[in-house]
Motif scaffolding. Structure first.
Motif, PDB file in Angstrom:
ATOM      1  N   ASP A 110       1.030   5.541  -0.682  1.00  0.00           N
ATOM      2  CA  ASP A 110       0.291   6.804  -0.810  1.00  0.00           C
ATOM      3  C   ASP A 110       1.036   7.774  -1.726  1.00  0.00           C
ATOM      4  O   ASP A 110       2.261   7.733  -1.838  1.00  0.00           O
ATOM      5  N   GLY A 111       0.284   8.656  -2.358  1.00  0.00           N
ATOM      6  CA  GLY A 111       0.868   9.668  -3.252  1.00  0.00           C
ATOM      7  C   GLY A 111       0.829   9.275  -4.712  1.00  0.00           C
ATOM      8  O   GLY A 111       1.282  10.021  -5.582  1.00  0.00           O
ATOM      9  N   LEU A 112       0.257   8.111  -5.002  1.00  0.00           N
ATOM     10  CA  LEU A 112       0.231   7.622  -6.391  1.00  0.00           C
ATOM     11  C   LEU A 112      -0.937   8.254  -7.142  1.00  0.00           C
ATOM     12  O   LEU A 112      -2.037   7.708  -7.165  1.00  0.00           O
ATOM     13  N   ALA A 113      -0.690   9.427  -7.738  1.00  0.00           N
ATOM     14  CA  ALA A 113      -1.755  10.100  -8.492  1.00  0.00           C
ATOM     15  C   ALA A 113      -1.489  10.066  -9.990  1.00  0.00           C
ATOM     16  O   ALA A 113      -2.413  10.125 -10.798  1.00  0.00           O
TER      17      ALA A 113
ATOM     18  N   GLY B 158       9.737   8.891  -4.436  1.00  0.00           N
ATOM     19  CA  GLY B 158       8.933  10.093  -4.237  1.00  0.00           C
ATOM     20  C   GLY B 158       7.552   9.839  -3.673  1.00  0.00           C
ATOM     21  O   GLY B 158       6.670  10.697  -3.808  1.00  0.00           O
ATOM     22  N   PHE B 159       7.352   8.672  -3.021  1.00  0.00           N
ATOM     23  CA  PHE B 159       6.043   8.319  -2.470  1.00  0.00           C
ATOM     24  C   PHE B 159       6.198   7.849  -1.034  1.00  0.00           C
ATOM     25  O   PHE B 159       7.292   7.840  -0.503  1.00  0.00           O
ATOM     26  N   THR B 160       5.054   7.456  -0.433  1.00  0.00           N
ATOM     27  CA  THR B 160       5.086   7.033   0.959  1.00  0.00           C
ATOM     28  C   THR B 160       4.557   5.611   1.087  1.00  0.00           C
ATOM     29  O   THR B 160       3.411   5.326   0.752  1.00  0.00           O
TER      30      THR B 160
ATOM     31  N   ARG C 207       3.153   2.426   3.036  1.00  0.00           N
ATOM     32  CA  ARG C 207       2.299   2.291   4.218  1.00  0.00           C
ATOM     33  C   ARG C 207       2.342   0.887   4.808  1.00  0.00           C
ATOM     34  O   ARG C 207       2.501   0.726   6.012  1.00  0.00           O
TER      35      ARG C 207
ATOM     36  N   ALA D  18       4.970   7.464 -11.523  1.00  0.00           N
ATOM     37  CA  ALA D  18       5.157   6.146 -10.909  1.00  0.00           C
ATOM     38  C   ALA D  18       6.204   5.307 -11.619  1.00  0.00           C
ATOM     39  O   ALA D  18       6.545   4.219 -11.149  1.00  0.00           O
TER      40      ALA D  18
ATOM     41  N   ARG E 281       0.876  -1.186   0.000  1.00  0.00           N
ATOM     42  CA  ARG E 281       0.000   0.000   0.000  1.00  0.00           C
ATOM     43  C   ARG E 281       0.896   1.213   0.000  1.00  0.00           C
ATOM     44  O   ARG E 281       1.757   1.373   0.864  1.00  0.00           O
TER      45      ARG E 281
ATOM     46  N   LEU F  15      -3.145   2.672  -9.441  1.00  0.00           N
ATOM     47  CA  LEU F  15      -3.122   4.042  -8.935  1.00  0.00           C
ATOM     48  C   LEU F  15      -4.364   4.353  -8.103  1.00  0.00           C
ATOM     49  O   LEU F  15      -4.290   5.071  -7.113  1.00  0.00           O
ATOM     50  N   ASN F  16      -5.504   3.804  -8.500  1.00  0.00           N
ATOM     51  CA  ASN F  16      -6.749   4.121  -7.785  1.00  0.00           C
ATOM     52  C   ASN F  16      -6.768   3.524  -6.381  1.00  0.00           C
ATOM     53  O   ASN F  16      -7.290   4.134  -5.449  1.00  0.00           O
ATOM     54  N   LYS F  17      -6.198   2.344  -6.249  1.00  0.00           N
ATOM     55  CA  LYS F  17      -6.219   1.674  -4.939  1.00  0.00           C
ATOM     56  C   LYS F  17      -4.930   1.898  -4.166  1.00  0.00           C
ATOM     57  O   LYS F  17      -4.823   1.470  -3.013  1.00  0.00           O
TER      58      LYS F  17
ATOM     59  N   SER G 269      10.277   5.818  -0.836  1.00  0.00           N
ATOM     60  CA  SER G 269      10.703   7.175  -0.505  1.00  0.00           C
ATOM     61  C   SER G 269      11.624   7.713  -1.599  1.00  0.00           C
ATOM     62  O   SER G 269      11.491   8.868  -2.030  1.00  0.00           O
TER      63      SER G 269
END
Lengths: 97, 280
Positions: A30-33, A86-88, A90, A38, A28, A58-60, A83
């Protein structure tokens, strides 16, 4: 007694069979828009020996990767990988293939 | 004759088309606005190669530039890069072409808030536009000075909606001929929409609409202000960002909507940009 021994033997055989097929990791993140952003995840996962079938939802907020037998991913390593991308990171789930 | 040449080049490089230098001040980077700045950087140890074409027209004056930009991700939040333009300039009487001023830049994303399908972030930018281009041609290809840009930007990037805000201050230097081009302030407000969120390996399209404002202080020559320099312009800039995996195309056009330039200057007719980017 024979039944117990048989059950244990079957379990060992099943575990060995599962290990031979590898492991799927589902992370999981976060930050995947953005798909373009990506790409760094894909590139860094491909650089790890034993990875295959990388997918990004990306949606989930899910990144899935399969690891070959005998190879594994750790939480610390994934935290750093995401990291650096460029994302987080979880959490992680894994399941035998 | 030399003084006339200098003053004519002052007119060219300070007025109207000096705003193209504002275009050149944007570090390209990924999912950022076409003309404004955004907080995106690059993944650690990644490279971004961008090839761009820019065009600008103000009355008889025209300028085109072909730009090569290479960026490297030092960390997941810090990138550095270099920008090399090839310029073509036409002041309505003379034209010149050749290598433009080399720029080096760095962007640091100091704040990031990630959640499911959403990233908000803020970054600071510094860019140094060096003095490497020729000032022997007419019109000058270079400014004859080293300029510095400091920027601050915020971005909100979701699966459907985008918004950015950015501010830049450009410290313009003073050249050997005694011309001090006035400093410039640039403001950007941008909204964007991804009409159809797609999967990671599918083509992806984001539509952008920017509001770009520029305020230039008056230039001076040997300490005396030049009347026909400086002022304010605002632009509405529609744009598009199309990507597939590690390849992107960005394009946009700036349409002037408000102009308050000092004295007698050519107002901008339009500016346009087309950029191809690869992440490696």
């Amino acid at each position: 007694m024979k039944k117990i021994i048989l059950a244990i033997a079957m379990s060992i055989l099943m575990i060995q069979t599962v290990q031979a097929a590898g492991t799927q990791y589902e992370m999981r993140v976060d930050g995947l828009a953005c798909p373009f952003c990506a790409y760094g995840i894909e590139k860094k996962l491909k650089a790890i020996e034993g990875t295959s079938n990388i997918s990004v939802d990306l949606n989930k907020g899910l990144v899935k990767v399969e690891m070959a037998e005998g190879k594994s991913l750790t939480e610390d390593r994934m935290k750093k990988l995401f990291s650096d991308s460029g994302f987080t990171y979880r959490s992680m789930k894994k399941k035998a293939l | 004759m030399e003084k006339v040449k200098i003053l004519n080049n002052i007119k060219y490089n300070v007025c109207g088309l000096a705003v193209l230098l504002g275009l050149a001040s944007t570090a390209v980077l990924a999912h950022d606005p076409v003309f404004g700045i955004g907080p995106h950087v690059l993944f650690k140890d990644g490279f971004e190669v961008a090839l761009g074409v820019e065009s600008e027209k103000a009355a008889d004056e025209k300028e085109q530039a072909l730009q090569l930009e290479v960026t490297y991700g030092i960390t997941g939040d810090w990138a550095i890069g270099v920008d090399l333009p090839y310029d073509y300039k036409d002041d309505g009487t003379n034209s010149s072409n050749g290598m433009g001023d080399l720029s080096v830049f760095s962007k640091y994303r100091f704040w990031r808030k990630d959640s499911l399908g959403l990233q908000e972030s803020a970054a600071v930018l510094v860019k140094v536009i060096t003095d490497t281009a020729s000032t022997s041609k007419t019109p000058f290809l270079g400014k004859g000075t080293t300029d510095t840009i400091l920027g601050l930007t915020y971005g909100y990037e979701g699966r459907r909606w985008y918004r950015w805000a950015g501010a830049r201050y450009r410290f313009n230097g003073k050249n050997n001929a005694g011309v001090d081009r006035g400093d410039k302030i640039l403001l950007d407000f941008v909204g964007g929409i991804r009409p159809t969120p797609t999967g990671y390996l599918e083509p992806d399209t984001v539509w952008l609409l920017e509001l770009n404002g520029e305020y230039g202080k008056k230039a001076s020559f040997n300490g005396s202000n030049l009347a026909n320099t400086g002022g304010t312009e605002w632009f509405i800039s529609p744009g598009i960002f199309w990507t597939k995996r590690n390849f992107a195309i960005k394009a946009g056009v700036q349409i002037p909507v408000s102009s308050n330039l000092n004295g007698s200057q050519n107002e901008s007719d339009y500016r346009a940009k087309l950029i191809f980017e690869w992440h490696l």
